[in-house]
Scaffold this motif. Structure first.
Motif, PDB file in Angstrom:
ATOM      1  N   LEU A 162       1.112  -0.866  -0.048  1.00 45.74           N
ATOM      2  CA  LEU A 162      -0.323  -0.018  -0.124  1.00 45.74           C
ATOM      3  C   LEU A 162       1.222   1.554   0.026  1.00 45.74           C
ATOM      4  O   LEU A 162       0.455   2.876  -0.624  1.00 45.74           O
ATOM      5  CB  LEU A 162      -0.504  -0.119   1.324  1.00 45.74           C
ATOM      6  CG  LEU A 162      -2.405  -0.722   0.984  1.00 45.74           C
ATOM      7  CD1 LEU A 162      -3.076  -1.024   2.009  1.00 45.74           C
ATOM      8  CD2 LEU A 162      -3.204  -0.777  -0.143  1.00 45.74           C
ATOM      9  N   ARG A 163       1.911   1.188   0.661  1.00 43.08           N
ATOM     10  CA  ARG A 163       3.394   2.284   0.684  1.00 43.08           C
ATOM     11  C   ARG A 163       3.006   3.164  -0.298  1.00 43.08           C
ATOM     12  O   ARG A 163       3.327   3.573  -1.071  1.00 43.08           O
ATOM     13  CB  ARG A 163       4.348   2.094   1.413  1.00 43.08           C
ATOM     14  CG  ARG A 163       4.969   3.127   1.642  1.00 43.08           C
ATOM     15  CD  ARG A 163       6.136   2.371   3.091  1.00 43.08           C
ATOM     16  NE  ARG A 163       7.082   1.495   2.089  1.00 43.08           N
ATOM     17  CZ  ARG A 163       7.708   1.734   1.432  1.00 43.08           C
ATOM     18  NH1 ARG A 163       8.509   2.544   1.103  1.00 43.08           N
ATOM     19  NH2 ARG A 163       8.655   0.785   0.951  1.00 43.08           N
ATOM     20  N   VAL A 164       3.485   2.155  -1.221  1.00 42.61           N
ATOM     21  CA  VAL A 164       3.817   2.292  -3.309  1.00 42.61           C
ATOM     22  C   VAL A 164       2.455   1.924  -4.205  1.00 42.61           C
ATOM     23  O   VAL A 164       2.995   2.401  -5.062  1.00 42.61           O
ATOM     24  CB  VAL A 164       4.600   1.561  -3.885  1.00 42.61           C
ATOM     25  CG1 VAL A 164       5.989   1.870  -3.148  1.00 42.61           C
ATOM     26  CG2 VAL A 164       4.618   0.003  -3.151  1.00 42.61           C
ATOM     27  N   SER A 165       1.351   1.871  -3.761  1.00 42.59           N
ATOM     28  CA  SER A 165       0.921   0.964  -4.857  1.00 42.59           C
ATOM     29  C   SER A 165      -0.699   2.113  -4.119  1.00 42.59           C
ATOM     30  O   SER A 165      -1.064   3.187  -3.580  1.00 42.59           O
ATOM     31  CB  SER A 165      -0.124   0.288  -4.459  1.00 42.59           C
ATOM     32  OG  SER A 165       1.061  -1.108  -4.588  1.00 42.59           O
ATOM     33  N   SER A 166      -1.832   1.927  -5.337  1.00 42.65           N
ATOM     34  CA  SER A 166      -2.647   3.223  -5.616  1.00 42.65           C
ATOM     35  C   SER A 166      -4.076   2.741  -4.589  1.00 42.65           C
ATOM     36  O   SER A 166      -4.300   4.389  -4.140  1.00 42.65           O
ATOM     37  CB  SER A 166      -3.683   2.389  -7.006  1.00 42.65           C
ATOM     38  OG  SER A 166      -3.586   1.451  -6.850  1.00 42.65           O
ATOM     39  N   GLY A 167      -3.449   1.673  -3.609  1.00 41.49           N
ATOM     40  CA  GLY A 167      -4.706   1.997  -2.873  1.00 41.49           C
ATOM     41  C   GLY A 167      -3.758   2.427  -1.211  1.00 41.49           C
ATOM     42  O   GLY A 167      -4.396   1.835  -0.443  1.00 41.49           O
ATOM     43  N   GLY A 168      -3.265   3.164  -1.325  1.00 45.32           N
ATOM     44  CA  GLY A 168      -2.831   3.090  -0.644  1.00 45.32           C
ATOM     45  C   GLY A 168      -3.258   4.869   0.410  1.00 45.32           C
ATOM     46  O   GLY A 168      -4.085   5.683  -0.657  1.00 45.32           O
ATOM     47  N   SER A 169      -2.466   5.529   1.794  1.00 44.28           N
ATOM     48  CA  SER A 169      -3.421   6.309   1.751  1.00 44.28           C
ATOM     49  C   SER A 169      -3.216   7.141   3.194  1.00 44.28           C
ATOM     50  O   SER A 169      -2.108   5.913   4.031  1.00 44.28           O
ATOM     51  CB  SER A 169      -5.386   6.366   2.678  1.00 44.28           C
ATOM     52  OG  SER A 169      -5.171   5.686   3.507  1.00 44.28           O
ATOM     53  N   HIS A 170      -3.667   8.117   3.567  1.00 45.64           N
ATOM     54  CA  HIS A 170      -2.381   8.724   5.023  1.00 45.64           C
ATOM     55  C   HIS A 170      -3.058   7.351   5.918  1.00 45.64           C
ATOM     56  O   HIS A 170      -2.147   7.592   6.677  1.00 45.64           O
ATOM     57  CB  HIS A 170      -2.459  10.385   5.116  1.00 45.64           C
ATOM     58  CG  HIS A 170      -2.739  11.114   4.165  1.00 45.64           C
ATOM     59  ND1 HIS A 170      -2.922  12.659   4.136  1.00 45.64           N
ATOM     60  CD2 HIS A 170      -1.987  11.099   2.463  1.00 45.64           C
ATOM     61  CE1 HIS A 170      -1.858  12.831   3.078  1.00 45.64           C
ATOM     62  NE2 HIS A 170      -1.432  11.708   2.559  1.00 45.64           N
ATOM     63  N   ALA A 171      -4.739   7.037   6.463  1.00 47.24           N
ATOM     64  CA  ALA A 171      -5.046   6.431   7.283  1.00 47.24           C
ATOM     65  C   ALA A 171      -3.453   5.383   7.403  1.00 47.24           C
ATOM     66  O   ALA A 171      -3.030   4.716   8.219  1.00 47.24           O
ATOM     67  CB  ALA A 171      -5.830   6.210   7.031  1.00 47.24           C
ATOM     68  N   ALA A 172      -3.385   5.059   5.823  1.00 45.45           N
ATOM     69  CA  ALA A 172      -2.793   2.985   6.250  1.00 45.45           C
ATOM     70  C   ALA A 172      -1.287   3.451   7.088  1.00 45.45           C
ATOM     71  O   ALA A 172      -0.371   2.945   7.552  1.00 45.45           O
ATOM     72  CB  ALA A 172      -2.239   2.952   4.740  1.00 45.45           C
ATOM     73  N   ASP A 173      -0.942   4.928   5.683  1.00 43.58           N
ATOM     74  CA  ASP A 173       0.772   5.390   6.961  1.00 43.58           C
ATOM     75  C   ASP A 173       0.511   5.849   7.998  1.00 43.58           C
ATOM     76  O   ASP A 173       1.587   4.600   8.268  1.00 43.58           O
ATOM     77  CB  ASP A 173       0.609   7.024   6.381  1.00 43.58           C
ATOM     78  CG  ASP A 173       1.098   6.493   4.649  1.00 43.58           C
ATOM     79  OD1 ASP A 173       1.611   5.706   3.909  1.00 43.58           O
ATOM     80  OD2 ASP A 173       0.818   7.812   4.180  1.00 43.58           O
TER      81      ASP A 173
END
Lengths: 290, 290
Positions: free
Chosen positions: B225-236
């Motif tokens: 997710l860090r480098v893919s389209s499904g990533g987000s600030h929430a995931a971070d």
């Protein structure tokens, strides 16, 4: 950010790093929009490539760069250390791969770039097992430009030596390369990423629409999301593609395809993606779930 | 979402950028976990601050740094160019602000940091109008450390000269400062951000849970997710806080509060946040919607 024809998603790719791997004999099937630049990068990295190209003009272009042309898919496997397939659909993979595997040398590696089902990959692994051919699922994120820049994001499902060999080869065009766990895990990770991307896209488009209804401009909301907790890669893409309207026009088709694929893979695996699929279907982009 | 910590022993950091604004006479109400470091930074930027502190120890600390102490909220307004309130709830703001406004000089500016309702801000603006007092909604994102570092994210709803004056003052502790449009728009933007954050958090936690059910580790999914389209600030944030379990433990409470606030503000404004609120309620974190 360019959105390529029949590929998956734009990736947030890191800059490429120098590629150094032992030159290999590689068979390649599926030299389309993504596959053709893959072959260019493989040749550029010093690999020998045997290619089956359905379209003569592709064969001419790649032949001029040094690819060896053969006239059937199984013929690429002759003497290969590895075979790479970059086929559009799970159906194509299931139809073409068995005869390719049958022609591959004992101990070689089969790498599939198709975002297909874990079930198909498992059936191919069963066919490959008796002759110790390693099967690696290698779905990707990105477009043709990313391939040419060596910055395609590739997920790899596999272990040990098989994983290491697939990794060394795909680095001709991929960075980052993300090992996700055992065979089949890369397809699962890609599935989860895609359904997250679809649902976050829908939610963000919904928030932009709701904002408009209460006097908040899309620009003001996007300026906030860029630096705030509600931001996402999907929000970044919406901004980069020129806003919600342009994004919907360009991405709706891919989103529908992705969500439908996620739904069927989830059903195939017997996992519950309920809330994710509901959020993906429940937004400004009309996604019909069968 | 503010994750406020204990700030007593953290030294006042130098401003990240040179803060150059004409020194002003500022009244301040609400010197709590976030408000106290705000006052420190205002004093550090050369402003005169008159402060009403309910807790004597806070008054002592800030008095030692040069704040003038008064014994009621309205008394901070005496001679002020601007009054800043940093109150916990919309109810507190609605209770305290009218008597503060009544004591403010003609032509001064009132800045509210409360993430409250646009309705309360509008009622305060009506009270302020006759004496040309500008009212600015200024909800923020961040924590006490961000305030001390001068890097709090502040959204500003207001126009023209009033906006410019509020901007110049909050820059003592805020960067970026995001003008969102006319009065009330900052609260709307914050609302949309918060409901997106809650819903993207839930979807990402749901994807991590679904991944676990199909043999994908949380780390593998997060690396993707860090480098893919499904990533987000929430995931971070989930990653930074140590994973889904730690995140759920620390954030569930704030998420519930935010979602409930969003729900009531949306109802107040008569806007439909249906899909966003459903996604926010429909995930691993139990969010009861009334």
């Amino acid at each position: 950010v360019a959105y390529a024809g029949d590929v998956d998603h734009i990736a947030v790719a890191a800059p490429s790093q120098p590629v150094s791997s032992t030159p290999c004999r590689i068979g390649f099937v599926g030299a389309g929009q993504i596959g053709e630049p893959m072959v260019r990068r493989l040749l550029g990295a010093g690999h020998q490539v045997r290619l089956y190209a359905r379209r003569p003009e592709v064969g001419e272009r790649l032949g001029a760069l040094g690819a060896g042309l053969v006239d059937s898919a199984p013929a690429v496997a002759d003497g290969a250390d590895a075979v790479i397939t970059c086929l559009f659909s799970d159906e194509q993979l299931a139809a073409v791969a068995p005869e390719v595997l049958a022609a591959m040398p004992t101990g070689s590696v089969f790498v599939s770039h198709t975002t297909g089902t874990p079930g198909t990959i498992e059936r191919l692994a069963e066919l490959a097992w008796a002759r110790q051919i390693g099967v690696v699922d290698a779905p990707f994120s990105g477009n043709a430009e990313g391939v040419l820049a060596g910055s395609l994001t590739v997920y790899l499902g596999g272990n040990g030596d098989v994983l290491a060999r697939a990794d060394a080869i795909v680095r001709a065009y991929a960075d980052p390369v993300l090992p996700t766990g055992p065979r089949g895990s890369a397809l699962r990770v890609k599935l989860l990423n895609n359904v997250l991307f679809a649902s976050i896209s829908q939610l963000t488009l919904g928030a932009i629409e709701a904002g408009r209804g209460m006097g908040v401009t899309e620009d003001a909301l996007q300026d906030a999301l860029r630096v705030s907790s509600g931001g996402s890669h999907a929000a970044d893409y919406i901004r980069e593609l020129g806003g919600a309207e342009a994004y919907t026009g360009r991405v709706a088709h891919f989103l529908r395809k992705d969500v439908e694929a996620c739904r069927s893979v989830a059903a195939d695996l017997g996992v519950n993606l309920g809330p994710l699929l509901r959020a993906a279907a429940d937004g400004p982009i009309d996604v019909h779930l069968s």
